[in-house]
Design a protein around this motif. Structure first.
Motif, PDB file in Angstrom:
ATOM      1  N   TYR A 160      37.669  61.282  43.249  1.00  0.00           N
ATOM      2  CA  TYR A 160      37.169  60.413  44.317  1.00  0.00           C
ATOM      3  C   TYR A 160      37.977  60.615  45.599  1.00  0.00           C
ATOM      4  O   TYR A 160      37.433  60.632  46.697  1.00  0.00           O
ATOM      5  CB  TYR A 160      37.191  58.947  43.884  1.00  0.00           C
ATOM      6  N   HIS A 213      27.077  56.599  45.350  1.00  0.00           N
ATOM      7  CA  HIS A 213      27.577  56.992  44.033  1.00  0.00           C
ATOM      8  C   HIS A 213      28.330  55.859  43.335  1.00  0.00           C
ATOM      9  O   HIS A 213      28.207  55.673  42.128  1.00  0.00           O
ATOM     10  CB  HIS A 213      28.485  58.220  44.182  1.00  0.00           C
ATOM     11  N   VAL A 214      29.110  55.094  44.094  1.00  0.00           N
ATOM     12  CA  VAL A 214      29.992  54.082  43.503  1.00  0.00           C
ATOM     13  C   VAL A 214      29.309  52.730  43.309  1.00  0.00           C
ATOM     14  O   VAL A 214      29.579  52.042  42.326  1.00  0.00           O
ATOM     15  CB  VAL A 214      31.274  53.927  44.352  1.00  0.00           C
ATOM     16  N   CYS A 215      28.433  52.347  44.202  1.00  0.00           N
ATOM     17  CA  CYS A 215      27.806  51.024  44.130  1.00  0.00           C
ATOM     18  C   CYS A 215      27.175  50.728  42.761  1.00  0.00           C
ATOM     19  O   CYS A 215      27.406  49.658  42.207  1.00  0.00           O
ATOM     20  CB  CYS A 215      26.800  50.857  45.262  1.00  0.00           C
ATOM     21  N   PRO A 216      26.409  51.642  42.186  1.00  0.00           N
ATOM     22  CA  PRO A 216      25.867  51.353  40.845  1.00  0.00           C
ATOM     23  C   PRO A 216      26.958  51.143  39.795  1.00  0.00           C
ATOM     24  O   PRO A 216      26.796  50.340  38.885  1.00  0.00           O
ATOM     25  CB  PRO A 216      25.047  52.601  40.520  1.00  0.00           C
ATOM     26  N   ARG A 217      28.085  51.823  39.934  1.00  0.00           N
ATOM     27  CA  ARG A 217      29.188  51.652  38.989  1.00  0.00           C
ATOM     28  C   ARG A 217      29.855  50.296  39.170  1.00  0.00           C
ATOM     29  O   ARG A 217      30.251  49.656  38.204  1.00  0.00           O
ATOM     30  CB  ARG A 217      30.184  52.794  39.151  1.00  0.00           C
ATOM     31  N   VAL A 218      29.995  49.872  40.413  1.00  0.00           N
ATOM     32  CA  VAL A 218      30.595  48.564  40.700  1.00  0.00           C
ATOM     33  C   VAL A 218      29.700  47.446  40.184  1.00  0.00           C
ATOM     34  O   VAL A 218      30.169  46.502  39.556  1.00  0.00           O
ATOM     35  CB  VAL A 218      30.844  48.400  42.219  1.00  0.00           C
ATOM     36  N   ARG A 229      27.303  47.803  37.988  1.00  0.00           N
ATOM     37  CA  ARG A 229      26.900  48.100  36.604  1.00  0.00           C
ATOM     38  C   ARG A 229      25.398  47.982  36.400  1.00  0.00           C
ATOM     39  O   ARG A 229      24.917  47.405  35.416  1.00  0.00           O
ATOM     40  CB  ARG A 229      27.662  47.216  35.631  1.00  0.00           C
ATOM     41  N   THR A 230      24.688  48.563  37.353  1.00  0.00           N
ATOM     42  CA  THR A 230      23.226  48.580  37.268  1.00  0.00           C
ATOM     43  C   THR A 230      22.688  49.713  38.136  1.00  0.00           C
ATOM     44  O   THR A 230      23.418  50.283  38.945  1.00  0.00           O
ATOM     45  CB  THR A 230      22.616  47.228  37.711  1.00  0.00           C
ATOM     46  N   HIS A 260      40.232  54.282  41.096  1.00  0.00           N
ATOM     47  CA  HIS A 260      39.777  55.515  40.446  1.00  0.00           C
ATOM     48  C   HIS A 260      40.004  56.745  41.313  1.00  0.00           C
ATOM     49  O   HIS A 260      39.378  57.793  41.084  1.00  0.00           O
ATOM     50  CB  HIS A 260      38.289  55.393  40.100  1.00  0.00           C
ATOM     51  N   PHE A 312      37.179  49.881  43.873  1.00  0.00           N
ATOM     52  CA  PHE A 312      36.853  50.880  42.856  1.00  0.00           C
ATOM     53  C   PHE A 312      37.438  52.234  43.237  1.00  0.00           C
ATOM     54  O   PHE A 312      38.048  52.922  42.413  1.00  0.00           O
ATOM     55  CB  PHE A 312      35.329  50.997  42.700  1.00  0.00           C
TER      56      PHE A 312
END
Length: 95
Positions: free
Chosen positions: A46, A80-85, A87-88, A27, A23
């Protein structure tokens, strides 16, 4: 029962680290969205975030030094990125 073992925990964390690195690389030049908006011309990406917090040369260097390495703290980006990866929503509980 099998999943609740240290070996499985480490495997999950390693997979997440690889997804997070992917990710970040995809990004790297995107603005970091924090919900509070950003000033025009003063955009944190990022990659610039990674360089600022670690002294890494670029996003690839940051991933090699911090994200891929087990037992290395990459909390700033991971949180910050884990929830985006995934998607929760991700909640971190200290025990």
């Amino acid at each position: 029962h099998e999943f609740n073992k240290e070996r499985s925990d480490r495997a999950l964390i390693l997979c997440l680290r690889h997804l997070i690195a992917q990710f970040l690389r995809q990004h790297a030049r995107d603005p970091v969205v924090t919900g509070s908006g950003h000033e025009s011309g003063n955009v944190l990406t990022y990659e610039s975030w990674a360089i600022a917090i670690s002294g890494a040369k670029n996003i690839d260097d940051y991933c090699e030094q911090y994200v891929y390495v087990m037992n290395k703290d990459a909390a700033d980006h991971v949180q910050h990125v884990c929830p985006r990866v995934l998607r929760t929503v991700v909640r971190i509980c200290m025990v």
